[in-house]
Enzyme design. Structure first.
Site, PDB file in Angstrom:
ATOM      1  N   PHE A 149       0.809  -1.228   0.000  1.00  0.00           N
ATOM      2  CA  PHE A 149       0.000   0.000   0.000  1.00  0.00           C
ATOM      3  C   PHE A 149       0.840   1.274   0.000  1.00  0.00           C
ATOM      4  O   PHE A 149       0.338   2.345  -0.327  1.00  0.00           O
ATOM      5  CB  PHE A 149      -0.935   0.012   1.232  1.00  0.00           C
ATOM      6  CG  PHE A 149      -0.237   0.417   2.513  1.00  0.00           C
ATOM      7  CD1 PHE A 149       0.030   1.753   2.800  1.00  0.00           C
ATOM      8  CD2 PHE A 149       0.168  -0.536   3.442  1.00  0.00           C
ATOM      9  CE1 PHE A 149       0.679   2.131   3.979  1.00  0.00           C
ATOM     10  CE2 PHE A 149       0.822  -0.175   4.615  1.00  0.00           C
ATOM     11  CZ  PHE A 149       1.069   1.165   4.873  1.00  0.00           C
ATOM     12  N   LYS A 173      -0.850  -7.244  -9.295  1.00  0.00           N
ATOM     13  CA  LYS A 173      -1.863  -7.359  -8.234  1.00  0.00           C
ATOM     14  C   LYS A 173      -1.509  -6.295  -7.203  1.00  0.00           C
ATOM     15  O   LYS A 173      -0.658  -6.487  -6.343  1.00  0.00           O
ATOM     16  CB  LYS A 173      -1.814  -8.764  -7.616  1.00  0.00           C
ATOM     17  CG  LYS A 173      -3.099  -9.228  -6.954  1.00  0.00           C
ATOM     18  CD  LYS A 173      -3.649  -8.324  -5.877  1.00  0.00           C
ATOM     19  CE  LYS A 173      -2.991  -8.494  -4.540  1.00  0.00           C
ATOM     20  NZ  LYS A 173      -3.508  -7.540  -3.514  1.00  0.00           N
ATOM     21  N   GLU A 176      -5.003  -3.963  -2.148  1.00  0.00           N
ATOM     22  CA  GLU A 176      -6.439  -3.642  -2.176  1.00  0.00           C
ATOM     23  C   GLU A 176      -6.722  -2.341  -1.416  1.00  0.00           C
ATOM     24  O   GLU A 176      -7.801  -1.764  -1.551  1.00  0.00           O
ATOM     25  CB  GLU A 176      -7.266  -4.803  -1.607  1.00  0.00           C
ATOM     26  CG  GLU A 176      -7.027  -5.154  -0.142  1.00  0.00           C
ATOM     27  CD  GLU A 176      -5.814  -6.069   0.082  1.00  0.00           C
ATOM     28  OE1 GLU A 176      -4.854  -6.028  -0.723  1.00  0.00           O
ATOM     29  OE2 GLU A 176      -5.831  -6.814   1.071  1.00  0.00           O
ATOM     30  N   SER A 226       5.046  -7.015   3.488  1.00  0.00           N
ATOM     31  CA  SER A 226       5.567  -7.371   4.812  1.00  0.00           C
ATOM     32  C   SER A 226       6.391  -8.662   4.746  1.00  0.00           C
ATOM     33  O   SER A 226       6.193  -9.484   3.843  1.00  0.00           O
ATOM     34  CB  SER A 226       4.393  -7.560   5.772  1.00  0.00           C
ATOM     35  OG  SER A 226       3.591  -8.618   5.299  1.00  0.00           O
ATOM     36  N   CYS A 281       9.765   1.385   3.696  1.00  0.00           N
ATOM     37  CA  CYS A 281      10.703   0.362   4.153  1.00  0.00           C
ATOM     38  C   CYS A 281      12.100   0.945   4.332  1.00  0.00           C
ATOM     39  O   CYS A 281      12.985   0.267   4.837  1.00  0.00           O
ATOM     40  CB  CYS A 281      10.733  -0.793   3.171  1.00  0.00           C
ATOM     41  SG  CYS A 281      11.333  -0.274   1.568  1.00  0.00           S
ATOM     42  N   GLU A 375       8.865  -4.153  13.311  1.00  0.00           N
ATOM     43  CA  GLU A 375       8.618  -3.034  12.392  1.00  0.00           C
ATOM     44  C   GLU A 375       7.374  -2.285  12.865  1.00  0.00           C
ATOM     45  O   GLU A 375       6.305  -2.874  12.980  1.00  0.00           O
ATOM     46  CB  GLU A 375       8.399  -3.570  10.973  1.00  0.00           C
ATOM     47  CG  GLU A 375       8.167  -2.470   9.965  1.00  0.00           C
ATOM     48  CD  GLU A 375       8.028  -2.991   8.529  1.00  0.00           C
ATOM     49  OE1 GLU A 375       7.348  -4.004   8.324  1.00  0.00           O
ATOM     50  OE2 GLU A 375       8.599  -2.351   7.631  1.00  0.00           O
TER      51      GLU A 375
HETATM   52  P1  NAD Z   1       1.294  -6.707   3.081  1.00  0.00           P
HETATM   53  O1  NAD Z   1       2.302  -7.779   3.172  1.00  0.00           O
HETATM   54  O2  NAD Z   1       0.177  -6.709   4.066  1.00  0.00           O
HETATM   55  O3  NAD Z   1       0.592  -6.721   1.636  1.00  0.00           O
HETATM   56  C1  NAD Z   1       1.356  -6.756   0.456  1.00  0.00           C
HETATM   57  C2  NAD Z   1       0.559  -7.486  -0.617  1.00  0.00           C
HETATM   58  O4  NAD Z   1       0.295  -8.828  -0.187  1.00  0.00           O
HETATM   59  C3  NAD Z   1      -0.783  -6.845  -0.908  1.00  0.00           C
HETATM   60  O5  NAD Z   1      -0.994  -6.831  -2.297  1.00  0.00           O
HETATM   61  C4  NAD Z   1      -1.786  -7.745  -0.185  1.00  0.00           C
HETATM   62  O6  NAD Z   1      -3.017  -7.827  -0.835  1.00  0.00           O
HETATM   63  C5  NAD Z   1      -1.104  -9.093  -0.169  1.00  0.00           C
HETATM   64  N1  NAD Z   1      -1.382  -9.889   1.050  1.00  0.00           N
HETATM   65  C6  NAD Z   1      -1.634  -9.422   2.295  1.00  0.00           C
HETATM   66  N2  NAD Z   1      -1.766 -10.451   3.161  1.00  0.00           N
HETATM   67  C7  NAD Z   1      -1.595 -11.591   2.447  1.00  0.00           C
HETATM   68  C8  NAD Z   1      -1.584 -12.978   2.785  1.00  0.00           C
HETATM   69  N3  NAD Z   1      -1.794 -13.396   4.024  1.00  0.00           N
HETATM   70  N4  NAD Z   1      -1.340 -13.872   1.802  1.00  0.00           N
HETATM   71  C9  NAD Z   1      -1.108 -13.465   0.536  1.00  0.00           C
HETATM   72  N5  NAD Z   1      -1.118 -12.157   0.169  1.00  0.00           N
HETATM   73  C10 NAD Z   1      -1.342 -11.230   1.100  1.00  0.00           C
HETATM   74  O7  NAD Z   1       2.090  -5.314   3.111  1.00  0.00           O
HETATM   75  P2  NAD Z   1       1.493  -3.847   3.169  1.00  0.00           P
HETATM   76  O8  NAD Z   1       0.901  -3.616   4.520  1.00  0.00           O
HETATM   77  O9  NAD Z   1       0.677  -3.567   1.987  1.00  0.00           O
HETATM   78  O10 NAD Z   1       2.827  -2.984   3.002  1.00  0.00           O
HETATM   79  C11 NAD Z   1       3.662  -2.656   4.072  1.00  0.00           C
HETATM   80  C12 NAD Z   1       4.835  -3.583   4.186  1.00  0.00           C
HETATM   81  O11 NAD Z   1       5.558  -3.586   2.953  1.00  0.00           O
HETATM   82  C13 NAD Z   1       5.847  -3.145   5.231  1.00  0.00           C
HETATM   83  O12 NAD Z   1       6.264  -4.287   5.943  1.00  0.00           O
HETATM   84  C14 NAD Z   1       6.986  -2.556   4.425  1.00  0.00           C
HETATM   85  O13 NAD Z   1       8.243  -2.579   5.063  1.00  0.00           O
HETATM   86  C15 NAD Z   1       6.957  -3.422   3.228  1.00  0.00           C
HETATM   87  N6  NAD Z   1       7.621  -2.806   2.091  1.00  0.00           N
HETATM   88  C16 NAD Z   1       8.849  -3.285   1.748  1.00  0.00           C
HETATM   89  C17 NAD Z   1       9.549  -2.715   0.710  1.00  0.00           C
HETATM   90  C18 NAD Z   1      10.916  -3.223   0.335  1.00  0.00           C
HETATM   91  O14 NAD Z   1      11.426  -2.789  -0.684  1.00  0.00           O
HETATM   92  N7  NAD Z   1      11.518  -4.117   1.098  1.00  0.00           N
HETATM   93  C19 NAD Z   1       8.998  -1.647  -0.015  1.00  0.00           C
HETATM   94  C20 NAD Z   1       7.723  -1.205   0.333  1.00  0.00           C
HETATM   95  C21 NAD Z   1       7.038  -1.789   1.398  1.00  0.00           C
END
Ligand code: NAD
Length: 484
Positions: A149, A173, A176, A226, A281, A375
């Site tokens: 997000f 994808k 959401e 994450s 991140c 985090e």
């Molecule tokens: P998230 O892991 O909750 O969601 C990321 C994606 O995974 C979304 O498209 C979501 O729909 C999907 N998703 C969520 N739960 C799922 C599950 N149980 N099974 C399968 N798919 C699932 O992450 P977020 O809250 O959208 O973003 C924040 C996180 O992203 C933070 O931890 C941040 O550090 C990380 N991030 C990392 C980087 C990097 O380059 N390392 C860059 C940006 C964000």
């Protein structure tokens, strides 16, 4: 609703999904701005079909022709920057200037993609008399990219231009929570001349991510989000023999020495911990002060108090995320941390239903506290103290993450020591957000990334292509018949 209900984008057009939907909220004021479909496997099947159908003609175009689309795409990102900025601002909640910077970064990665033909000319060598060996690069086929997000425009663009210029077709994808920018990018790609089906957007949540990991028509998956989900996606996509690269969360440490330039360090640290409301991140989440650094902490608190929610500090993505962040702060206080700047219970006039947390600085955090290890993903800085640089590095090294680390000092020796000993993929010296700009690649270490290579820059060329090695002999008089 400010925006019409979203559909998927398949085969060059918006397509309704007959399944469930979710409300999309603007974190700025908590209002519902649209709805996003919760796609099913049958929607993904259609997108994969469309991407597979588009692959032969797209991949057989010379790369110099494919790249022309991205020159036009870059121009369209520039022409539409105000509208794209507004979309990011409304769906993600970050400030207008942060939203604009995000689109500018998308433009920069697209510029890089336009240079890919210069970086991918093959290799050729006469390996024996009259025998030539050469290497050619081929695209993988249909690739899928799953995004988080916090950067609705930039993170999709980390992969779109590079993967497509290299001849792949794609399914995106998006999160959401921020689905709007993705459909607009699809429209701009079409306007730039991208053939239908080369780029598709399928919305949804966990169910569609699992379907992507399992789908036999998809050759590779990238994920940004994450660590918990990055591990699941890496394991599940690899188990169906896909190439996978999954980027996870972070806990970035800033090592601050007493000789650091006070003003520069304080303003950089405040900006790093509060930019994008700490929801990036690369955010500074922990600071380790080495020795007598109270003068820098005082200045940091002064700078932090100039960061005003709703003005130069954006919103938190959801009500639940705001509560989670505030709970971390309260628990740390209960465990003995001293709250120097408190961002809890903040309200923004006229945006009372928005999700805001003010900048927060906690001192005397101990490495064993929950807030020091996990985090937080909010505008919160935990300060720990150490007597020596070696002890500071032990704290940094004990983190399970390894995205970024930075050092603030005027000593080259100390800076080199931290750069060498930090267990992180991206290091800053007097820079609080050490994002490597193109052509350098983006990616962390440890539990911040799973898979080989990085997601952007030159490294992404390796991820999105496979090599073919061709050995040729035309001269019958050559006696070379080795390996036979
Ligand atoms: P998230 O892991 O909750 O969601 C990321 C994606 O995974 C979304 O498209 C979501 O729909 C999907 N998703 C969520 N739960 C799922 C599950 N149980 N099974 C399968 N798919 C699932 O992450 P977020 O809250 O959208 O973003 C924040 C996180 O992203 C933070 O931890 C941040 O550090 C990380 N991030 C990392 C980087 C990097 O380059 N390392 C860059 C940006 C964000």
């Amino acid at each position: 609703m400010k925006y019409a209900a979203l559909g998927n984008f398949i085969g060059g057009q918006a397509v309704k999904s007959g399944n469930g939907k979710l409300d999309v909220f603007s974190p700025i004021d908590g209002s519902v701005i649209s709805t996003v479909p919760l796609s099913k496997k049958s929607d993904l099947d259609k997108a994969v079909e469309s991407a597979k159908k588009a692959f032969p003609s797209w991949s057989s175009l010379p790369i110099k022709e494919r790249v022309q689309v991205f020159y036009r795409y870059k121009y369209l990102l520039e022409q539409n920057i105000d509208e794209l900025t507004e979309l990011v601002h409304i769906e993600n909640g970050k400030t207008i200037s942060e939203s604009r910077a995000e689109v500018e970064k998308s433009i920069e990665v697209t510029e890089f993609a336009c240079s890919i033909p210069q970086l991918t000319s093959g290799e050729v060598l006469e390996v024996s008399k009259g025998v030539e060996c050469r290497i050619e690069r081929y695209p993988l086929g249909v690739v899928a990219c799953i995004t988080p997000f916090n950067f609705p425009n930039m993170v999709p663009n980390w992969t779109i231009p590079n993967a497509l210029c290299l001849g792949n077709t794609m399914i995106l994808k998006p999160s959401e929570q921020v689905p709007l920018s993705a459909n607009r990018l699809a429209e701009l790609l079409k306007e730039a001349g991208l053939p239908d089906g080369v780029f598709n957007v399928v919305h949804g949540d966990k169910e569609i991510v699992e379907a992507i990991c399992d789908h036999p028509g998809i050759g590779a998956v990238t994920f940004v989000g994450s660590t918990k989900v990055a591990k699941i996606v890496y394991a599940r996509a690899s188990s169906t023999l896909k190439r996978a690269l999954t980027l996870g969360g972070a806990k970035n440490h800033l090592i601050v020495l007493p000789d650091a330039n006070t003003d520069m360090a304080a303003s950089n640290i405040a900006a790093s911990m509060s930019g994008c409301a700490g929801q990036r991140c690369m955010a500074a989440s922990a600071m380790v002060g080495v020795g007598a650094v109270d003068h820098i902490i005082d200045k940091l608190c002064e700078e932090s108090k100039k960061i005003i929610p709703g003005k130069n500090l954006g919103a938190i993505i959801s009500k639940q995320a705001k509560e989670r962040i505030e709970n971390y702060i309260s628990e740390a206080e209960k465990d003995g941390a001293k709250v120097l700047v408190d961002g809890r219970n903040c309200k923004v006039d006229g945006k009372e239903n928005g999700f805001y947390v003010g900048p927060t600085v906690l001192d005397y955090v101990k490495p064993e506290m929950k807030i020091a290890k996990e985090e937080v993903f909010g505008p919160v800085l935990s300060i720990m103290r150490s007597d020596t640089i070696e002890d500071a590095m032990k704290i940094e090294n004990s983190s399970s993450y390894g995205n970024a680390a930075a050092v603030f000092t005027q000593s080259g020796g100390a800076a080199n020591y931290v750069a060498e000993h930090a267990s992180a993929g991206m290091i800053g010296v007097n820079i609080g957000v050490p994002v490597p700009r193109e052509p350098f690649s983006f990616g962390g270490w440890n539990e911040s990334k799973f898979g080989v290579g990085d997601i952007t820059g030159k490294s992404s060329i390796e991820f999105f292509t496979k090599l073919k090695k061709i050995t040729t002999k035309w001269n019958p008089e050559s006696q070379v018949n080795w390996m036979s």
